[in-house]
Design a protein around this motif. Structure first.
Motif, PDB file in Angstrom:
ATOM      1  N   GLU A  22      47.459 -18.715 -14.018  1.00  0.00           N
ATOM      2  CA  GLU A  22      46.772 -17.741 -13.170  1.00  0.00           C
ATOM      3  C   GLU A  22      45.263 -18.007 -13.156  1.00  0.00           C
ATOM      4  OE1 GLU A  22      45.909 -12.928 -13.131  1.00  0.00           O
ATOM      5  OE2 GLU A  22      47.576 -13.705 -14.307  1.00  0.00           O
ATOM      6  N   ASP A  23      44.701 -18.297 -14.333  1.00  0.00           N
ATOM      7  CA  ASP A  23      43.262 -18.575 -14.413  1.00  0.00           C
ATOM      8  C   ASP A  23      42.912 -19.867 -13.684  1.00  0.00           C
ATOM      9  OD1 ASP A  23      42.954 -16.273 -15.919  1.00  0.00           O
ATOM     10  OD2 ASP A  23      42.907 -17.334 -17.842  1.00  0.00           O
ATOM     11  N   LEU A  24      43.752 -20.893 -13.837  1.00  0.00           N
ATOM     12  CA  LEU A  24      43.501 -22.156 -13.166  1.00  0.00           C
ATOM     13  C   LEU A  24      43.610 -21.981 -11.650  1.00  0.00           C
ATOM     14  CD1 LEU A  24      42.792 -25.119 -13.523  1.00  0.00           C
ATOM     15  CD2 LEU A  24      45.237 -25.602 -13.733  1.00  0.00           C
ATOM     16  N   GLY A  25      44.594 -21.225 -11.200  1.00  0.00           N
ATOM     17  CA  GLY A  25      44.749 -20.950  -9.771  1.00  0.00           C
ATOM     18  C   GLY A  25      43.536 -20.236  -9.197  1.00  0.00           C
ATOM     19  N   LYS A  26      43.008 -19.273  -9.937  1.00  0.00           N
ATOM     20  CA  LYS A  26      41.804 -18.558  -9.486  1.00  0.00           C
ATOM     21  C   LYS A  26      40.596 -19.482  -9.445  1.00  0.00           C
ATOM     22  CE  LYS A  26      43.126 -13.993 -11.192  1.00  0.00           C
ATOM     23  NZ  LYS A  26      42.871 -12.964 -12.220  1.00  0.00           N
ATOM     24  N   MET A  27      40.425 -20.320 -10.484  1.00  0.00           N
ATOM     25  CA  MET A  27      39.302 -21.262 -10.512  1.00  0.00           C
ATOM     26  C   MET A  27      39.390 -22.230  -9.340  1.00  0.00           C
ATOM     27  SD  MET A  27      38.480 -22.290 -14.504  1.00  0.00           S
ATOM     28  CE  MET A  27      39.802 -23.450 -14.564  1.00  0.00           C
ATOM     29  N   PHE A  28      40.596 -22.696  -9.075  1.00  0.00           N
ATOM     30  CA  PHE A  28      40.844 -23.635  -7.991  1.00  0.00           C
ATOM     31  C   PHE A  28      40.367 -23.054  -6.662  1.00  0.00           C
ATOM     32  CE2 PHE A  28      43.749 -25.622  -4.912  1.00  0.00           C
ATOM     33  CZ  PHE A  28      43.685 -26.947  -5.274  1.00  0.00           C
ATOM     34  N   ALA A  29      40.797 -21.822  -6.372  1.00  0.00           N
ATOM     35  CA  ALA A  29      40.397 -21.168  -5.121  1.00  0.00           C
ATOM     36  C   ALA A  29      38.887 -20.872  -5.113  1.00  0.00           C
ATOM     37  CB  ALA A  29      41.194 -19.889  -4.923  1.00  0.00           C
ATOM     38  N   ARG A  30      38.348 -20.479  -6.234  1.00  0.00           N
ATOM     39  CA  ARG A  30      36.922 -20.146  -6.310  1.00  0.00           C
ATOM     40  C   ARG A  30      36.042 -21.368  -6.059  1.00  0.00           C
ATOM     41  NH1 ARG A  30      36.329 -18.062 -11.429  1.00  0.00           N
ATOM     42  NH2 ARG A  30      37.541 -16.292 -10.720  1.00  0.00           N
ATOM     43  N   TYR A  31      36.478 -22.546  -6.539  1.00  0.00           N
ATOM     44  CA  TYR A  31      35.704 -23.774  -6.292  1.00  0.00           C
ATOM     45  C   TYR A  31      35.488 -23.984  -4.799  1.00  0.00           C
ATOM     46  CZ  TYR A  31      36.286 -25.280 -11.155  1.00  0.00           C
ATOM     47  OH  TYR A  31      36.259 -25.380 -12.516  1.00  0.00           O
ATOM     48  N   PHE A  32      36.542 -23.744  -4.016  1.00  0.00           N
ATOM     49  CA  PHE A  32      36.411 -23.907  -2.569  1.00  0.00           C
ATOM     50  C   PHE A  32      35.424 -22.908  -1.998  1.00  0.00           C
ATOM     51  CE2 PHE A  32      40.546 -25.873  -3.159  1.00  0.00           C
ATOM     52  CZ  PHE A  32      40.377 -27.028  -2.425  1.00  0.00           C
ATOM     53  N   GLU A  33      35.619 -21.667  -2.365  1.00  0.00           N
ATOM     54  CA  GLU A  33      34.761 -20.617  -1.827  1.00  0.00           C
ATOM     55  C   GLU A  33      33.292 -20.871  -2.158  1.00  0.00           C
ATOM     56  OE1 GLU A  33      34.762 -15.750  -1.527  1.00  0.00           O
ATOM     57  OE2 GLU A  33      35.917 -16.734  -3.102  1.00  0.00           O
ATOM     58  N   ASP A  34      33.032 -21.364  -3.358  1.00  0.00           N
ATOM     59  CA  ASP A  34      31.652 -21.599  -3.792  1.00  0.00           C
ATOM     60  C   ASP A  34      31.041 -22.878  -3.231  1.00  0.00           C
ATOM     61  OD1 ASP A  34      31.875 -19.289  -5.279  1.00  0.00           O
ATOM     62  OD2 ASP A  34      32.110 -20.316  -7.211  1.00  0.00           O
ATOM     63  N   ASN A  35      31.859 -23.815  -2.776  1.00  0.00           N
ATOM     64  CA  ASN A  35      31.345 -25.130  -2.403  1.00  0.00           C
ATOM     65  C   ASN A  35      31.469 -25.480  -0.925  1.00  0.00           C
ATOM     66  OD1 ASN A  35      30.446 -26.489  -4.974  1.00  0.00           O
ATOM     67  ND2 ASN A  35      32.478 -25.756  -5.561  1.00  0.00           N
ATOM     68  N   MET A  36      31.802 -24.535  -0.090  1.00  0.00           N
ATOM     69  CA  MET A  36      31.841 -24.837   1.348  1.00  0.00           C
ATOM     70  C   MET A  36      31.422 -23.617   2.144  1.00  0.00           C
ATOM     71  SD  MET A  36      35.995 -25.137   2.015  1.00  0.00           S
ATOM     72  CE  MET A  36      36.114 -26.710   1.263  1.00  0.00           C
ATOM     73  N   ASP A  37      31.037 -23.874   3.375  1.00  0.00           N
ATOM     74  CA  ASP A  37      30.602 -22.746   4.208  1.00  0.00           C
ATOM     75  C   ASP A  37      31.810 -21.901   4.593  1.00  0.00           C
ATOM     76  OD1 ASP A  37      31.735 -23.594   6.810  1.00  0.00           O
ATOM     77  OD2 ASP A  37      30.203 -25.162   6.757  1.00  0.00           O
ATOM     78  N   LYS A  38      31.539 -20.687   5.053  1.00  0.00           N
ATOM     79  CA  LYS A  38      32.609 -19.719   5.326  1.00  0.00           C
ATOM     80  C   LYS A  38      33.578 -20.187   6.405  1.00  0.00           C
ATOM     81  CE  LYS A  38      29.993 -15.782   3.779  1.00  0.00           C
ATOM     82  NZ  LYS A  38      30.468 -14.586   3.185  1.00  0.00           N
ATOM     83  N   ALA A  39      33.078 -20.893   7.403  1.00  0.00           N
ATOM     84  CA  ALA A  39      33.959 -21.373   8.477  1.00  0.00           C
ATOM     85  C   ALA A  39      34.965 -22.396   7.938  1.00  0.00           C
ATOM     86  CB  ALA A  39      33.137 -21.972   9.609  1.00  0.00           C
TER      87      ALA A  39
END
Length: 179
Positions: free
Chosen positions: A102-119
């Motif tokens: 669960e923690d790895l899955g959250k980190m995985f998704a968070r990396y995307f959110e933090d490293n790319m623009d919203k579009a």
């Protein structure tokens, strides 16, 4: 210059930016051992021989969390050169300590959110959630367990884990909208 961002390249960019380059292969291809994890100098993927381009350890505070290795058919030294390669690519991630899926899955998704623009993030969100969901299926990753992210032209991105027989295959966002 216009080029598509494929799902796996976004994964590699997000995860590898979090991995300090503690061990990089330069010039001649060679195997790398980080902690107890050995990354072979070459692997076969979809009928292609890929070579290790670099590896590193992700630390969180003072703890080694995981080791990651990046494979491509040809050596590259810039993200642009990596993106330009049209042959299969692989990122291999191996845990160095226990980590809840669960923690790895959250980190995985968070990396995307933090490293790319919203579009970009919005466009890739269905694939991000599908891949993240595979990591959630693993109750707990033990040291030595991990996952691979393979990008295979014409197929898309395949996420596989050592703790579940399930896989997640995500097509390119452009081909998903045509399907």
């Amino acid at each position: 210059m216009k080029y598509r961002i494929c799902f796996s390249l976004a994964i590699v960019a997000a995860v590898m930016t979090s991995v300090p380059a503690q061990a990089q292969t330069q010039g001649q291809t060679q195997a790398v051992t980080l902690g107890d994890v050995k990354f072979d100098e070459t692997i076969d993927l979809a009928g292609n021989k890929l070579q290790l381009n670099g590896a590193g350890i992700r630390k969180r505070l003072i703890f080694n969390v995981y080791a990651a290795g990046l494979y491509a058919q040809d050596k590259f030294s810039t993200p642009e050169a990596f993106h330009a390669q049209t042959s299969p690519k692989r990122m291999s991630v191996v845990m160095l300590r226990k980590l809840k899926g669960e923690d790895l899955g959250k980190m995985f998704a968070r990396y995307f959110e933090d490293n790319m623009d919203k579009a970009q993030y919005s466009r890739l969100l269905p694939g991000i959630l599908k891949a993240s969901g595979l990591l959630y299926k693993c109750k707990e990753f033990q040291p030595g367990q991990g996952f691979t992210v393979d990008w295979i032209p014409g197929t898309g991105t395949k996420l596989s884990s050592t703790c579940t027989p399930d896989t997640a295959v995500v097509q390119e966002p452009d081909s998903m909208s045509r399907s």
